[in-house]
Motif scaffolding. Structure first.
Motif, mmCIF file in Angstrom:
data_model
loop_
_atom_site.group_PDB
_atom_site.id
_atom_site.type_symbol
_atom_site.label_atom_id
_atom_site.label_comp_id
_atom_site.label_asym_id
_atom_site.label_seq_id
_atom_site.Cartn_x
_atom_site.Cartn_y
_atom_site.Cartn_z
ATOM 1 N N GLN A 60 10.548 -44.561 -31.645
ATOM 2 C CA GLN A 60 10.692 -44.977 -33.565
ATOM 3 C C GLN A 60 9.673 -46.350 -33.730
ATOM 4 O O GLN A 60 10.387 -47.076 -33.938
ATOM 5 C CB GLN A 60 11.348 -44.934 -33.556
ATOM 6 C CG GLN A 60 11.722 -44.592 -35.401
ATOM 7 C CD GLN A 60 13.218 -44.510 -35.605
ATOM 8 O OE1 GLN A 60 14.647 -43.344 -34.898
ATOM 9 N NE2 GLN A 60 13.815 -44.617 -36.661
ATOM 10 N N PRO A 113 6.869 -48.202 -37.028
ATOM 11 C CA PRO A 113 5.418 -47.647 -37.856
ATOM 12 C C PRO A 113 4.879 -47.606 -37.289
ATOM 13 O O PRO A 113 3.771 -48.603 -36.641
ATOM 14 C CB PRO A 113 5.366 -48.965 -39.000
ATOM 15 C CG PRO A 113 6.711 -49.672 -38.362
ATOM 16 C CD PRO A 113 7.512 -49.346 -36.917
ATOM 17 N N ARG A 114 3.932 -46.080 -37.126
ATOM 18 C CA ARG A 114 2.779 -45.603 -36.635
ATOM 19 C C ARG A 114 1.668 -46.550 -37.400
ATOM 20 O O ARG A 114 0.694 -46.684 -36.292
ATOM 21 C CB ARG A 114 2.388 -44.116 -36.538
ATOM 22 C CG ARG A 114 3.702 -43.446 -35.951
ATOM 23 C CD ARG A 114 3.599 -43.745 -34.584
ATOM 24 N NE ARG A 114 5.102 -42.942 -33.812
ATOM 25 C CZ ARG A 114 4.992 -43.386 -32.325
ATOM 26 N NH1 ARG A 114 4.505 -43.615 -31.341
ATOM 27 N NH2 ARG A 114 6.486 -42.286 -32.013
ATOM 28 N N GLU A 115 1.282 -47.361 -38.137
ATOM 29 C CA GLU A 115 0.122 -48.160 -38.570
ATOM 30 C C GLU A 115 0.007 -49.115 -38.172
ATOM 31 O O GLU A 115 -0.695 -49.624 -38.509
ATOM 32 C CB GLU A 115 0.606 -47.693 -40.588
ATOM 33 C CG GLU A 115 1.445 -49.488 -40.944
ATOM 34 C CD GLU A 115 2.298 -48.295 -40.851
ATOM 35 O OE1 GLU A 115 4.322 -48.441 -42.125
ATOM 36 O OE2 GLU A 115 3.586 -46.512 -40.601
ATOM 37 N N TYR A 116 1.109 -49.477 -37.542
ATOM 38 C CA TYR A 116 0.966 -51.054 -36.399
ATOM 39 C C TYR A 116 0.692 -51.019 -35.122
ATOM 40 O O TYR A 116 0.388 -51.603 -34.496
ATOM 41 C CB TYR A 116 2.269 -51.605 -37.135
ATOM 42 C CG TYR A 116 2.329 -51.926 -38.548
ATOM 43 C CD1 TYR A 116 2.106 -53.299 -38.692
ATOM 44 C CD2 TYR A 116 3.292 -51.176 -39.493
ATOM 45 C CE1 TYR A 116 1.804 -53.409 -40.246
ATOM 46 C CE2 TYR A 116 3.188 -51.873 -40.830
ATOM 47 C CZ TYR A 116 2.594 -53.153 -41.174
ATOM 48 O OH TYR A 116 2.426 -52.936 -42.565
ATOM 49 N N ARG A 151 11.163 -55.129 -41.359
ATOM 50 C CA ARG A 151 10.680 -55.540 -42.305
ATOM 51 C C ARG A 151 9.415 -55.105 -42.355
ATOM 52 O O ARG A 151 9.128 -56.251 -41.590
ATOM 53 C CB ARG A 151 11.158 -56.160 -43.631
ATOM 54 C CG ARG A 151 12.402 -56.086 -43.833
ATOM 55 C CD ARG A 151 12.435 -56.859 -45.789
ATOM 56 N NE ARG A 151 14.437 -56.247 -46.355
ATOM 57 C CZ ARG A 151 13.313 -55.850 -47.318
ATOM 58 N NH1 ARG A 151 12.527 -54.403 -47.551
ATOM 59 N NH2 ARG A 151 14.830 -55.783 -47.942
ATOM 60 N N PHE A 152 8.752 -54.667 -42.473
ATOM 61 C CA PHE A 152 6.845 -54.648 -42.496
ATOM 62 C C PHE A 152 6.216 -54.021 -43.936
ATOM 63 O O PHE A 152 6.970 -53.224 -44.149
ATOM 64 C CB PHE A 152 6.528 -52.604 -41.455
ATOM 65 C CG PHE A 152 7.725 -53.406 -40.396
ATOM 66 C CD1 PHE A 152 6.502 -53.751 -39.002
ATOM 67 C CD2 PHE A 152 8.834 -52.754 -39.702
ATOM 68 C CE1 PHE A 152 6.973 -54.137 -37.643
ATOM 69 C CE2 PHE A 152 9.140 -53.101 -37.948
ATOM 70 C CZ PHE A 152 8.503 -53.636 -37.283
ATOM 71 N N THR A 210 8.529 -53.309 -46.691
ATOM 72 C CA THR A 210 9.730 -51.871 -46.163
ATOM 73 C C THR A 210 10.169 -51.961 -44.822
ATOM 74 O O THR A 210 10.131 -52.225 -44.151
ATOM 75 C CB THR A 210 8.856 -50.609 -46.764
ATOM 76 O OG1 THR A 210 7.496 -50.511 -47.372
ATOM 77 C CG2 THR A 210 9.078 -49.238 -46.528
ATOM 78 N N ARG A 265 12.775 -50.751 -42.138
ATOM 79 C CA ARG A 265 12.177 -49.584 -41.365
ATOM 80 C C ARG A 265 13.563 -49.622 -39.672
ATOM 81 O O ARG A 265 14.089 -50.724 -39.699
ATOM 82 C CB ARG A 265 11.484 -49.769 -40.733
ATOM 83 C CG ARG A 265 9.527 -49.595 -41.569
ATOM 84 C CD ARG A 265 9.792 -48.337 -42.014
ATOM 85 N NE ARG A 265 8.687 -48.701 -42.605
ATOM 86 C CZ ARG A 265 7.159 -48.211 -42.218
ATOM 87 N NH1 ARG A 265 7.271 -47.884 -41.515
ATOM 88 N NH2 ARG A 265 5.678 -47.787 -43.218
ATOM 89 N N ILE A 285 14.472 -49.185 -36.469
ATOM 90 C CA ILE A 285 13.353 -49.794 -35.400
ATOM 91 C C ILE A 285 14.297 -49.236 -34.233
ATOM 92 O O ILE A 285 15.496 -49.237 -34.003
ATOM 93 C CB ILE A 285 13.059 -51.045 -34.712
ATOM 94 C CG1 ILE A 285 12.275 -50.716 -35.969
ATOM 95 C CG2 ILE A 285 11.996 -50.239 -33.686
ATOM 96 C CD1 ILE A 285 10.453 -50.641 -36.567
#
Length: 177
Positions: free
Chosen positions: A39, A41-44, A74-75, A78, A80, A82
């Motif tokens: 889990q 952030p998939r955009e990274y 925070r990413f 935002t 998140r 993890i």
């Protein structure tokens, strides 16, 4: 308890290297192999991997457990949650000097849920032909490179869709009297 029944040393080594980094004022980073059980952030995520800063300043509620690494971070502003299975940690190292440890990928983490459902697991029959050694997962490895080496815009993958950024002269201030 004999060796096959012993718990994995990976979570203990991760905790030890995390503590070593923080005791020496270094920033601990973990490289993680990403699949559906991770889990993040998939955009990274790039090439099914992500590098995470697990230092005190970058995380809150950090838990380095025997099964998972859990924290909030925070990413791009935002917050998140993890969650990383310990078996998916590829390496832990200090950002400043690259010292740390890389881990082999465990067989279970290389299998996808579809592989398990279809019976394509590590215990399945070997393929009829011998694969090219450079294509096996064991042939891929991670190498830490010091940040001081310039990139020079050379891509390791010639088929990479991203062109190198245009080189510009370094900005400088001019003193006027």
């Amino acid at each position: 308890m004999n060796a096959p029944d012993a718990t994995s040393t990976r979570p203990y080594l991760i905790r030890a290297l995390y503590e070593w980094c923080t005791d020496n004022g270094l920033t601990p980073y973990v490289a993680v192999a990403v699949d559906d059980s991770v889990q993040v952030p998939r955009e990274y995520v790039k090439n099914n991997e992500i590098v995470l800063n697990i230092g005190f300043d970058a995380t809150s509620s950090l838990t380095l457990g025997n099964e998972f690494i859990e924290f909030k971070a925070r990413f791009a502003g935002t917050a998140r949650e993890i969650l990383v299975p310990i078996s998916h940690v590829i390496a832990i190292y200090a950002r400043e000097n690259g010292q740390g440890m890389a881990f082999p990928m465990e067989a279970a983490s290389r299998e996808t849920p579809a592989d398990v459902e279809l019976g394509r697991t590590e215990t399945a029959a070997p393929p009829a032909s011998t694969p090219d050694p450079s294509e096996t997962p064991e042939a891929k490895f991670m190498q830490l490179v010091p940040e001081s080496i310039p990139d020079a815009g050379i891509s390791e993958n010639p088929d990479s869709p991203e062109p190198p950024p245009p080189s510009r002269p370094r900005p400088s201030l001019k003193r006027v009297k």
